[in-house]
Scaffold this active site. Structure first.
Site, PDB file in Angstrom:
ATOM      1  CG  ASP A  98      47.688  -7.361  39.020  1.00 40.69           C
ATOM      2  OD1 ASP A  98      48.362  -7.307  38.002  1.00 40.69           O
ATOM      3  OD2 ASP A  98      46.457  -7.550  39.061  1.00 40.69           O
TER       4      ASP A  98
ATOM      5  CG  ASP B 171      43.152  -6.677  37.463  1.00 44.34           C
ATOM      6  OD1 ASP B 171      43.611  -6.411  36.333  1.00 44.34           O
ATOM      7  OD2 ASP B 171      43.485  -6.068  38.487  1.00 44.34           O
TER       8      ASP B 171
ATOM      9  CG  ASP C 134      45.324  -8.559  32.642  1.00 46.67           C
ATOM     10  OD1 ASP C 134      46.142  -7.988  31.894  1.00 46.67           O
ATOM     11  OD2 ASP C 134      44.929  -8.091  33.723  1.00 46.67           O
TER      12      ASP C 134
HETATM   13  P1  ATP Z   1      48.052  -3.123  38.726  1.00 46.05           P
HETATM   14  O1  ATP Z   1      48.330  -3.603  37.331  1.00 46.05           O
HETATM   15  O2  ATP Z   1      49.102  -3.481  39.688  1.00 46.05           O
HETATM   16  O3  ATP Z   1      46.678  -3.419  39.214  1.00 46.05           O
HETATM   17  P2  ATP Z   1      47.218  -0.443  38.285  1.00 46.05           P
HETATM   18  O4  ATP Z   1      45.939  -0.637  38.997  1.00 46.05           O
HETATM   19  O5  ATP Z   1      47.914   0.825  38.530  1.00 46.05           O
HETATM   20  O6  ATP Z   1      48.242  -1.557  38.616  1.00 46.05           O
HETATM   21  P3  ATP Z   1      45.853  -0.004  35.861  1.00 46.05           P
HETATM   22  O7  ATP Z   1      44.547  -0.146  36.523  1.00 46.05           O
HETATM   23  O8  ATP Z   1      46.043  -0.530  34.483  1.00 46.05           O
HETATM   24  O9  ATP Z   1      46.985  -0.621  36.725  1.00 46.05           O
HETATM   25  O10 ATP Z   1      46.181   1.541  35.871  1.00 46.05           O
HETATM   26  C1  ATP Z   1      47.247   2.074  35.146  1.00 46.05           C
HETATM   27  C2  ATP Z   1      47.306   3.593  35.329  1.00 46.05           C
HETATM   28  O11 ATP Z   1      46.122   4.183  34.785  1.00 46.05           O
HETATM   29  C3  ATP Z   1      47.324   4.039  36.767  1.00 46.05           C
HETATM   30  O12 ATP Z   1      48.630   4.119  37.256  1.00 46.05           O
HETATM   31  C4  ATP Z   1      46.670   5.390  36.709  1.00 46.05           C
HETATM   32  O13 ATP Z   1      47.618   6.371  36.354  1.00 46.05           O
HETATM   33  C5  ATP Z   1      45.685   5.270  35.582  1.00 46.05           C
HETATM   34  N1  ATP Z   1      44.344   4.999  36.099  1.00 46.05           N
HETATM   35  C6  ATP Z   1      43.967   4.001  36.891  1.00 46.05           C
HETATM   36  N2  ATP Z   1      42.661   4.037  37.139  1.00 46.05           N
HETATM   37  C7  ATP Z   1      42.163   5.090  36.468  1.00 46.05           C
HETATM   38  C8  ATP Z   1      40.869   5.653  36.309  1.00 46.05           C
HETATM   39  N3  ATP Z   1      39.813   5.142  36.896  1.00 46.05           N
HETATM   40  N4  ATP Z   1      40.760   6.757  35.539  1.00 46.05           N
HETATM   41  C9  ATP Z   1      41.820   7.278  34.943  1.00 46.05           C
HETATM   42  N5  ATP Z   1      43.050   6.792  35.050  1.00 46.05           N
HETATM   43  C10 ATP Z   1      43.254   5.717  35.801  1.00 46.05           C
END
Ligand code: ATP
Length: 856
Positions: free
Chosen positions: A329, A590, A594
């Site tokens: 990640d 996480d 997944d």
């Molecule tokens: P990783 O997989 O490396 O942890 P990440 O944290 O960006 O990456 P996700 O948590 O799936 O992965 O988030 C994907 C996308 O969703 C983010 O890039 C963001 O644009 C959006 N996002 C993340 N958190 C929120 C939230 N709390 N509310 C709305 N949109 C969100």
């Protein structure tokens, strides 16, 4: 409250009344403490395994011991009372050693199961807080969200689209939808939609409920066989080795039987011959191998836990050392997951946070309302949004009080958006592409609305992501009008300081690192550059992956370093593609979704802090600090452990074979035994423990992360290992016979010659042990890093040999005799020669392989 009888049939409010709790405030801390004292902790008592006495007795249930006991009886009957006593002592000692080894491995594992922290979000004194699940009491108000394991039996009071996987309890594999409604009193557990049960898994949505039963009083506690029992100390490797030693044992027993017949035909009295072949068999059978391997692995587990990696399944220790690619990640693993909004943007232009209060007020307000975080508590992305509003001079508490939330569509990583409803207006936030796709208009900073200029939006979005910023878009949705884009907020999440070093270490160790993130390609590319993953990484997005032609998928995956906007389902595809390429894949994850990828990966890695219980349950390894560097550390330890296994095997096999061969050779050539049966038993007992086992504690060799990963198909018994085993077995036999003969010719008594032969034999074993500290490098170079156990083992062995030689009781039990100084010079000489031969073998082989590879 001993039981949930009836709670499922009552409305939640009535349940709260019965439990004496206000569902909005939860219990007070004092009341919770009082109830904890009254009902006990929320832990299901683990059924005790067999007690120490039973486990000790089980050690005697072993064919080898039966043979030894029989030999003891035969020896006794034919008058060898002292020998019989020694054999009896060996039997007892063997059982004790086996018992201690097993307990040690078991303890290391038990300590692990306690390390994984399990907490629950509980409302107490009106405040939601993280409380260890073991301290939950009936009446507690708990909050559940997708990914959580239900910590106790709960009567649900509020439910947002919650679904729970109750397969652990009911066997039903499809998650069931939950509601807050009561069900008929007669409803079966599986049909109680208004209740959630301890140990089940929330797969979707959110809920809040009242704890109705804890610990042993829960449904789970009632079903004993579901209780998590301690993991068995067995892995594919120990099983394989177990099979190997059984096959080897059969061969040895057959050889012994042959030797027996031969000896008797040659005129040796049968009882004497019998004791001799028993010594042959006992000496040659590597009976302690599987247990010792379990210890080596368990020590590896403990070492990894010190480096922030908790291994949930023992075999993972072996696998980790062979990892060829790590898929990680971005957020929280390579970066610190401490986010700060640095810039906002609207209508194509960036705007500093300080100026946003006037020009982009509603964008900031949307960030506060469409947000589940409290100040300092919650998702770091959302905490950052509270921070930007506060920095711009707004008051989040007042904003929330002025616009109470009337509905929520929680964030899901598939939709990448979240929506909250506040009366007539709803706010949407999420990934820029997703939000913009739904908007027709956008606000103009300072006031007014215009049709959305997508080109300008893409440009400003591109500039922000290229700086490594994580960008979220915000929109206002009202009934009957097109949604309006309120603006963007871009946040900085600094890379972890250790990440770049760890990535570099992986690369020099031939382990590829790939980033798989839900974030935008631009952001992912920038962060990949910052941590040194690749200067100009090849990036593929989830959409691009989906449109790859069938045939080109595996190649494209293998050649790509960064995967952006990837859905959890695609993670599984990636693992499969890499495995088809022969990779051993470690994959982090996480979320609930997944779990399949984590299970499928050779090493599923979950986060101990962030992340969900679902992911942790599916994982082989949990990182206590969520840090990428811990994965690298675990790979390093894993390689060291695998090395130690090979070293242990490389030492043990020739030691055992040598012991057997000494007897066998004497029988075959009709010579007098240079070492008699009880003496073989002595050597077998003392050296296996005090010499062999010390290799389990060896520190990891320096160079482990400067060589390529071991090819997955390479067997444990390589050609080099087999050659070494033969060489050292021969050395041992020659040394024992040589010492015995030379002593006799120089006028020593038979007892003195045998004593010297034993000491020489043990001396050569000790010299070989020193050499085994590195299997293919001259050991002089790696000398300084020895473990304390190693020196202790050498010292103890020397001490024991001195006792065997000079203490009168030992002399009469083991038929030894005190020897003079020159005899010890023989020992030293033999040890030095043996050491030199093995080291020369290493050098020659190196030279050979280097030459061969140059030739090719
Ligand atoms: P990783 O997989 O490396 O942890 P990440 O944290 O960006 O990456 P996700 O948590 O799936 O992965 O988030 C994907 C996308 O969703 C983010 O890039 C963001 O644009 C959006 N996002 C993340 N958190 C929120 C939230 N709390 N509310 C709305 N949109 C969100």
């Amino acid at each position: 409250m001993t039981g949930t009888a009836g709670f499922h049939a009552l409305p939640a409010a009535a349940v709260a009344e019965q439990l004496g709790v206000d569902p909005a405030l939860g219990l007070s801390t004092e009341e919770a403490e009082a109830r904890l004292a009254r009902f006990g902790g929320n832990t299901v008592p683990v059924p005790a395994g067999p007690g120490p006495v039973r486990r000790l007795l089980a050690q005697f249930h072993n064919p080898l011991i039966y043979v030894l006991l029989l030999a003891g009886i035969v020896t006794w009957v034919f008058g060898g009372h002292v020998d019989a006593g020694v054999i009896g002592g060996v039997v007892v000692l063997n059982a004790v050693v086996g018992f201690v080894q097993e307990s040690r491995a078991q303890r290391a594992l038990e300590a692990l199961s306690k390390l994984v922290p399990v907490a629950a979000i509980v409302v107490r004194d009106g405040v939601p807080q993280r409380v260890p699940a073991a301290r939950l009491v009936p009446g507690d108000v708990v909050e559940l969200a997708a990914g959580d394991r239900v910590p106790a039996d709960v009567r649900l009071a509020e439910v947002h689209l919650a679904e729970i996987d109750e397969s652990a309890l009911t066997g039903e594999s499809v998650p069931v939808a939950k509601s807050a409604e009561p069900v008929p009193p007669s409803a079966a557990v599986a049909d109680r939609a208004g209740s959630a049960y301890s140990g089940t898994l929330v797969t979707r949505g959110q809920a809040r409920g009242l704890v109705t039963a804890t610990g042993g009083a829960t449904q789970l506690g009632g079903i004993q066989h579901l209780v998590a029992t301690a993991e068995v100390v067995e892995t594919p490797l120990t099983r394989k080795l177990g099979r190997f030693s059984r096959q080897l044992s059969l061969v040895i027993v057959a050889v012994s039987a042959g030797a027996f017949v031969l000896g008797v035909l040659r005129g040796t009295p049968a009882p004497e011959m019998f004791t001799a072949v028993v010594a042959l068999a006992v000496g040659a059978i590597p009976e302690g191998l599987p247990a010792a391997v379990a210890i080596v692995l368990a020590i590896g587990v403990v070492r990894m836990s010190r480096r922030g990696a908790i291994v949930r399944h023992l075999p993972a220790v072996e696998t980790l050392g062979g990892t060829t690619v790590i898929c990680t990640d971005k957020t929280g693993t390579l970066t610190r997951n401490h986010m700060t909004v640095t810039t906002l943007a609207a209508a194509g232009s960036p705007i500093p946070v300080g100026e946003a209060a006037e020009t982009l007020r509603e964008c900031l307000i949307a960030g506060v309302l469409c947000n589940d975080a409290e100040l300092g508590e919650g998702d770091p992305t959302e905490i950052a949004l509270l921070g930007s509003a506060t920095a711009a001079g707004l008051d989040p508490v007042a904003i929330r009080a002025g616009a109470p939330r009337t509905g929520t569509v929680p964030f899901e990583s598939e939709t990448r958006t979240m929506t909250t409803v506040h009366g007539d207006v709803a706010y949407l936030k999420g990934a820029v592409e997703e939000v913009a796709a739904r908007c027709g208009d956008e606000v103009v900073p300072g006031g007014g609305v215009r049709p959305l200029d997508r080109d300008a939006l893409n440009r400003v979005h591109g500039t922000l992501t290229a700086r490594g910023l994580r960008v979220l878009a915000f929109a206002r949705v009202t009934a009957g009008t097109t949604p309006v884009l309120l603006g963007l907020q871009a946040m900085h999440d600094p890379p972890r300081p250790e990440a770049a070093t760890a990535v570099a270490a992986c690369r020099s160790a031939g382990v590829e690192v790939k980033m798989i993130t839900g974030d935008h390609a631009g952001t992912a590319r920038a962060v990949a550059g910052e941590v040194g993953l690749a200067a100009d990484p090849r990036v593929l997005t989830g959409a691009e992956l989906a449109s790859l032609p069938e045939g080109g998928f595996d190649d494209a995956v293998a050649a790509t370093q960064v995967f952006a906007r990837v859905s959890p389902g695609q993670k599984l595809e990636l693992v499969r593609a890499l495995q088809r390429r022969g990779h051993v894949v470690a994959m982090t994850g996480d979320g609930v979704n997944d779990a399949p990828a984590l299970r499928r990966a050779d090493i599923g890695v979950a986060m101990g802090r962030g992340g969900t219980d679902a992911a942790r349950q599916a994982a082989d390894m949990v990182l206590t600090d969520d840090d990428f560097a811990s994965i690298e550390a675990a790979v390093r330890v894993g390689r060291g452990v695998f090395d130690n296994l090979r070293k242990f095997i490389a030492w043990t096999l020739p030691a055992n074979i040598g012991e057997g061969m000494v007897v066998l050779v004497a029988i075959l050539v009709g010579a007098v035994l240079p070492i008699v049966p009880v003496q073989i038993l002595w050597i077998n007992m003392t050296t296996a423990v005090f010499l062999g086992l010390t290799l389990a504690f060896e520190p990891t060799e320096d160079g482990v992360m400067h060589r390529p990963p071991r090819p997955p198909e390479r067997p444990l018994f390589t050609g080099t290992l087999l050659r070494r085993v033969v060489l050292v077995s021969v050395l041992l036999v020659v040394a024992a016979f040589g010492a015995y003969r030379l002593c006799l010719t120089s006028g020593a008594s038979v007892a003195e010659a045998r004593t010297t032969a034993i000491n020489v034999f043990v001396g050569v074993q000790a010299a070989y042990l020193v050499s085994c500290r590195s299997l293919d490098r001259p050991v002089v170079r790696s000398w300084p890093g020895h473990s304390r156990m190693f020196l202790l083992g050498l010292g103890l062995t020397a001490g024991l040999q001195v006792l065997l030689t000079y203490v009168p009781v030992m002399n009469s039990w083991f038929h030894t005799a005190p020897v003079g100084f020159s005899s010890w010079l023989w020992v030293l000489g033999a040890a030095v020669v043996a050491f030199a031969v093995v080291e020369a073998d290493k050098l020659l082989w190196r030279w050979f392989t280097v030459k061969a590879s140059r030739g090719a």
